[in-house]
Write a protein that holds these residues in place. Sequence first.
Motif, PDB file in Angstrom:
ATOM      1  N   GLY A 180      37.616 -26.808 -53.376  1.00 47.69           N
ATOM      2  CA  GLY A 180      37.172 -27.470 -52.063  1.00 47.69           C
ATOM      3  C   GLY A 180      37.328 -29.165 -52.114  1.00 47.69           C
ATOM      4  N   PRO A 181      37.078 -29.732 -51.191  1.00 47.67           N
ATOM      5  CA  PRO A 181      37.378 -31.186 -51.150  1.00 47.67           C
ATOM      6  C   PRO A 181      36.379 -32.180 -51.630  1.00 47.67           C
ATOM      7  N   TYR A 182      35.135 -31.562 -51.993  1.00 48.86           N
ATOM      8  CA  TYR A 182      34.002 -32.488 -52.528  1.00 48.86           C
ATOM      9  C   TYR A 182      33.849 -32.558 -53.865  1.00 48.86           C
ATOM     10  N   ASP A 183      33.473 -33.973 -54.107  1.00 49.39           N
ATOM     11  CA  ASP A 183      32.824 -34.227 -55.349  1.00 49.39           C
ATOM     12  C   ASP A 183      31.189 -33.697 -55.336  1.00 49.39           C
ATOM     13  N   ASN A 184      30.550 -33.981 -56.512  1.00 49.69           N
ATOM     14  CA  ASN A 184      29.109 -33.837 -56.420  1.00 49.69           C
ATOM     15  C   ASN A 184      28.577 -32.668 -55.734  1.00 49.69           C
ATOM     16  N   VAL A 185      29.118 -31.574 -56.158  1.00 51.18           N
ATOM     17  CA  VAL A 185      28.802 -29.964 -55.623  1.00 51.18           C
ATOM     18  C   VAL A 185      28.055 -29.350 -56.262  1.00 51.18           C
ATOM     19  N   ARG A 186      26.953 -28.813 -55.664  1.00 45.99           N
ATOM     20  CA  ARG A 186      25.996 -27.852 -56.261  1.00 45.99           C
ATOM     21  C   ARG A 186      26.591 -26.334 -56.594  1.00 45.99           C
ATOM     22  N   GLN A 187      26.736 -26.463 -58.069  1.00 46.81           N
ATOM     23  CA  GLN A 187      27.304 -25.220 -58.464  1.00 46.81           C
ATOM     24  C   GLN A 187      26.622 -24.067 -58.810  1.00 46.81           C
ATOM     25  N   LYS A 188      25.384 -24.163 -59.132  1.00 51.33           N
ATOM     26  CA  LYS A 188      24.398 -23.257 -59.811  1.00 51.33           C
ATOM     27  C   LYS A 188      24.143 -22.032 -58.725  1.00 51.33           C
ATOM     28  N   PRO A 237      32.112 -23.717 -57.514  1.00 48.89           N
ATOM     29  CA  PRO A 237      32.872 -24.425 -56.589  1.00 48.89           C
ATOM     30  C   PRO A 237      33.353 -25.974 -57.270  1.00 48.89           C
ATOM     31  N   VAL A 238      34.779 -26.127 -57.185  1.00 53.15           N
ATOM     32  CA  VAL A 238      35.057 -27.480 -57.825  1.00 53.15           C
ATOM     33  C   VAL A 238      35.824 -28.201 -56.811  1.00 53.15           C
ATOM     34  N   ARG A 239      35.918 -29.742 -57.075  1.00 45.95           N
ATOM     35  CA  ARG A 239      36.851 -30.445 -56.235  1.00 45.95           C
ATOM     36  C   ARG A 239      38.337 -30.267 -56.748  1.00 45.95           C
ATOM     37  N   ASP A 240      39.122 -30.188 -55.883  1.00 46.84           N
ATOM     38  CA  ASP A 240      40.683 -30.184 -56.036  1.00 46.84           C
ATOM     39  C   ASP A 240      41.362 -30.593 -54.717  1.00 46.84           C
ATOM     40  N   GLY A 241      42.070 -31.675 -54.698  1.00 49.18           N
ATOM     41  CA  GLY A 241      42.546 -32.335 -53.613  1.00 49.18           C
ATOM     42  C   GLY A 241      43.701 -31.484 -53.193  1.00 49.18           C
ATOM     43  N   TYR A 242      44.290 -30.361 -53.798  1.00 49.60           N
ATOM     44  CA  TYR A 242      45.256 -29.499 -52.977  1.00 49.60           C
ATOM     45  C   TYR A 242      44.785 -28.673 -51.931  1.00 49.60           C
ATOM     46  N   ILE A 243      43.360 -28.628 -52.070  1.00 53.19           N
ATOM     47  CA  ILE A 243      42.776 -28.088 -50.532  1.00 53.19           C
ATOM     48  C   ILE A 243      43.163 -28.773 -49.192  1.00 53.19           C
ATOM     49  N   LYS A 244      43.599 -30.014 -49.421  1.00 57.16           N
ATOM     50  CA  LYS A 244      43.767 -31.015 -48.427  1.00 57.16           C
ATOM     51  C   LYS A 244      45.309 -31.196 -48.285  1.00 57.16           C
ATOM     52  N   ASP A 245      46.137 -30.485 -49.091  1.00 50.73           N
ATOM     53  CA  ASP A 245      47.656 -30.769 -48.977  1.00 50.73           C
ATOM     54  C   ASP A 245      48.241 -29.667 -48.008  1.00 50.73           C
ATOM     55  N   SER A 246      48.983 -30.275 -47.054  1.00 51.02           N
ATOM     56  CA  SER A 246      49.641 -29.345 -46.100  1.00 51.02           C
ATOM     57  C   SER A 246      50.510 -28.229 -46.908  1.00 51.02           C
ATOM     58  N   GLU A 247      50.836 -28.506 -48.016  1.00 50.93           N
ATOM     59  CA  GLU A 247      51.768 -27.572 -48.846  1.00 50.93           C
ATOM     60  C   GLU A 247      50.956 -26.384 -48.986  1.00 50.93           C
ATOM     61  N   HIS A 283      18.051 -16.497 -52.663  1.00 53.53           N
ATOM     62  CA  HIS A 283      17.750 -15.988 -53.869  1.00 53.53           C
ATOM     63  C   HIS A 283      18.822 -16.439 -54.856  1.00 53.53           C
ATOM     64  N   ALA A 284      19.888 -17.108 -54.643  1.00 53.91           N
ATOM     65  CA  ALA A 284      20.704 -17.533 -55.616  1.00 53.91           C
ATOM     66  C   ALA A 284      20.048 -19.035 -56.205  1.00 53.91           C
ATOM     67  N   SER A 285      19.038 -19.582 -55.425  1.00 56.70           N
ATOM     68  CA  SER A 285      18.479 -20.993 -55.836  1.00 56.70           C
ATOM     69  C   SER A 285      17.362 -20.493 -56.920  1.00 56.70           C
ATOM     70  N   SER A 286      17.229 -19.309 -57.389  1.00 61.05           N
ATOM     71  CA  SER A 286      16.406 -18.918 -58.374  1.00 61.05           C
ATOM     72  C   SER A 286      16.664 -19.296 -59.534  1.00 61.05           C
ATOM     73  N   ALA A 287      15.612 -19.673 -60.679  1.00 58.59           N
ATOM     74  CA  ALA A 287      16.055 -20.069 -62.055  1.00 58.59           C
ATOM     75  C   ALA A 287      16.749 -18.842 -62.776  1.00 58.59           C
ATOM     76  N   ALA A 288      16.520 -17.628 -62.330  1.00 58.46           N
ATOM     77  CA  ALA A 288      16.946 -16.359 -63.394  1.00 58.46           C
ATOM     78  C   ALA A 288      16.921 -15.211 -62.500  1.00 58.46           C
ATOM     79  N   ARG A 294      12.240 -21.742 -58.926  1.00 58.47           N
ATOM     80  CA  ARG A 294      13.212 -22.302 -58.208  1.00 58.47           C
ATOM     81  C   ARG A 294      13.964 -23.183 -59.277  1.00 58.47           C
ATOM     82  N   LEU A 295      15.318 -23.073 -59.069  1.00 64.06           N
ATOM     83  CA  LEU A 295      16.082 -24.206 -59.712  1.00 64.06           C
ATOM     84  C   LEU A 295      15.491 -25.610 -59.636  1.00 64.06           C
TER      85      LEU A 295
END
Length: 969
Positions: A495-503, A513-523, A174-179, A646-647
């Motif tokens: 998350g670790p990925y670019d080009n993520v489907r956000q809608k 969901p957005v890309r952030d390299g910190y998710i791959k950092d051991s820290e 249902h999250a893929s619906s337009a409204a 549908r979107l």
Amino acid sequence: MPLPSELPLLEYQAQLYPFVANRTYAKEGWIRDKSWRDTGPFVLGTSYGVHPAVRIYYSPGVVTWLEGERKGTIPDGAMIIKEMATPPAARYVEYRDMLASLHPGDPERVEGEMLDFLRKTGRLSWTVMVKDSAVSHGGWFFASVEQSAEVDSFKPPFSPPSGQAGDGMCMRCHASSAAELTFSALENIQGYTGEPLTFRVDESWRNIEGFPSGPFNLPKVQRPAEGKSATALIQDFFHNDDAFDRSNAKAAPSPTDINPDFAKMFPPTGGIAVPANKVQTLPSEWLDHVPSRPGGPQHFLTSDNCIGCHGGLGGPPYGTTMFLQTGPNYGDGYNISEYGEWRWSPMGLAGRDPIFFAQLESEFALLEAAGAGELTSNLGTTCLSCHGAMGQRQLQIDAHANPHAGLDPNEFKVDYTLLYAPLTKAEEEKQKADGTYAYNQYGSLAREGISCAVCHHIAPPERAEGQPHYNKLDTYLMNGTTGVFRLTGADRLIGPYDNVRQKPMENAMGIAPVRDGYIKDSELCGACHTINLPNVDADKDEPLEGYTAADQAVFNQAARNGSEYLKAEFGVTFPKALTEFQHSVEQATYLEWVNSIYSEDATKKTCQQCHMKSDFRSVDGSLSVPSITTQIAAIQDTTLPDVANRLPPKEIDVPFREDYRRHNYVGLNVFLVEMLRQFQAEMGLSRTDPMTYATNGAQLSIDTMALQAAEETADVSLDLSEGYGGLVAKVSVTNKTGHRLPSGVGFRRAFLEVRAVGKNGETLWCSGCTNGAGVIVDDTGTALPTEFLDVVPEGKETALYQPHYRVITDQTQVQIYEELTQNAEREFTTSFVHRVYHPKDNRLTPLGALVPGTSEFQKKFGDSEVTSAFMKATLPEGRAAKDPDFVPGSDRLEYRIALPEGINPEHVTVSATLYSQAIPPYYLKQRFTIAPDGPATQRLYYLASRLKTEGTLIEDWKLATASASAALQ
């Protein structure tokens, strides 16, 4: 009908479900679809629709919204009721046409017989959407209703709820619906122009049992492929609980027989033993439900919001996503989805960990006994910074944002972890009466342990204003340990990925969901894997043993920094009382990795690379996938049948990822997973995965540990020769991990069993042999006096223990790799806050471990006092620190084995096996004796005393890792 938010869950279901099952909506004249219709193709006896055959009824509020061109919002109380029957729709359309021709002019009879046919042959059921903007960000209550109108039960075996607000498995599509999370369209509805979407339907359905030969029962030679089906079994797994319930009912009952070896080693005294009906149980995992809030998301929400998209698909006709299918039926195989593996990992189980909660009871009892009972809430809240991270932190956020709400963020009571949203008015009144009603959502969040929204919200630590200009590592050490992690915005998950489907996520939860390299950092992992705790019985004026005054000042300031950050950010003061004591590093797994070759660029291997596998191998070797390529989410996209409103494809088509990382997160704690697998009824867990229907989630976790133990933990080598009137075995142990072995909490231990066996298989000599309870014994089977750390010889100040050895000459001597700590009275302790003395720490260090003060250390780390102080916590202590054969990455020692008279050494085989024990005997004994009347401690005794180890990976309460054997040449 009342709104869902106006009643407790079960009482709302008790009103909604009869309304639906009795078809009151139809009697009230709601508008419906033009006819029964399919939601996808039906070919060779298999439906490829996202629902069964459907006919939808719409309340007036929904129709008005549709007539307004789907703009604005649907009013609260509006409903969409989807009647569903076994596909395809053609059978119902044609059957109604037949009835109409048989009974012209009698529409009531046609309708009555049609309903009988739907109920009996079509297995009529319903999915329902009720709009209530107060229940979640998406604003819908979703439900699946059976003809019986039976409401949910959250008793074992545990099934997901049939109806709840913001259901993640429904929002997957249902999250893929337009409204407004609905695909509803006027062209489907009676009285409006246009036609519904149609799909390919072959004749394979024309074999309805009980019908004479004719259009409803063709001979197989007139059906496609002579009646053969594309699948052996067609079931609707997502809109009907029957298959789930049948699978769950096959769960083995909890063990009841007591292990006699265990009972002998740990007698049931002091009230520790309670009957099954007195064991404190945990709520069903499906009561861990906190959806994204209306008006905007909060930071933390439960994993059932994520499961629909990130829980995998187990095969045709639905698809195979994040799943390795090994058989013909849906769910045959391995669920390697994010949710699927996390669920049975130690991180997914952290909020239900019976060992952790027993530890807390011991800590509280020790503080009370020392006259420091006022610190119990401070310490408990601190510990739940990680084990109950989402509940503890969300409570702080909410109390700070709403200071007049009456919430107390300075004491996260352990009893909150037993709470859930009331199911009835009686439960609601009880919670209100005892003052816990406002906290039930935080208990549900806490039981999720280290859940999705924890790691995917963590942001890098920052230097506070006025602090020295620390480098990156020191900024972390002084500001980012002990569960004091920073957060991204509530509306972002990293998350670790670019080009993520956000809608779709934005539609369902208001989160991008957005890309952030910190998710791959051991820290990021270091937030909970470096723990700096107070020592409440240590001299406040003297540094702890092994540290300088400057080192001590570093640890203490780091604790104060964390306390000050939490006060500034959330207004809480609970850590402050603990900052008055001398601090030290209680767990150093991340620091150990930093002080190893695996943190260096040329040889780097991060936490994520080891503990989030990119490949898959079954433990029996029958399946191997060297690199996993998969979509990371399963949603309503263009691979599924078309649907109105549908979107656009660019916003929902999920790309395949070649660098997928499994969320398996395992170490060697098989004991924890086995306990929760074997005692699912007591611990609130379900056997069957609700998305893939796989039932082997716990076993997959254990299998992953088995491979890690056998291949990635250690190497053992053994050279055998004659000498000293017997045999001499030179044993070497190599640490293959990126941290100490063992690592984590200090009570973990690994030990060598070196056994000499005669030609007939009889044991001639053994150092490190155990009984069935994992207690190390001598050659007569008697427990060694060192096993429980409580035997103090006359005239001595401290109890007997096994020191670090270079040479072992007797069967009562055992090489145990462990950290041993003592309190201020020099009594051995497993408390985390009475760690004053350290007579022994010979846990195997990783390759590349460096000593502060050396030129090599300075070359890597510089001359920072902060780094130097913290890295001292990664070094050996006691005899191991002076052993020239105990070096970074390995240890070597000699066994001088005396053989019985008359034994030919050439007929003897010597083996050396390194065993791991996550919860060794002395640890258990201290739990059972310190707080025997605590409900969590009694629960641990109940589980541990009945745990079946025979035939498992932890037979005799120990886990084998590496081994070697040799005989004289």
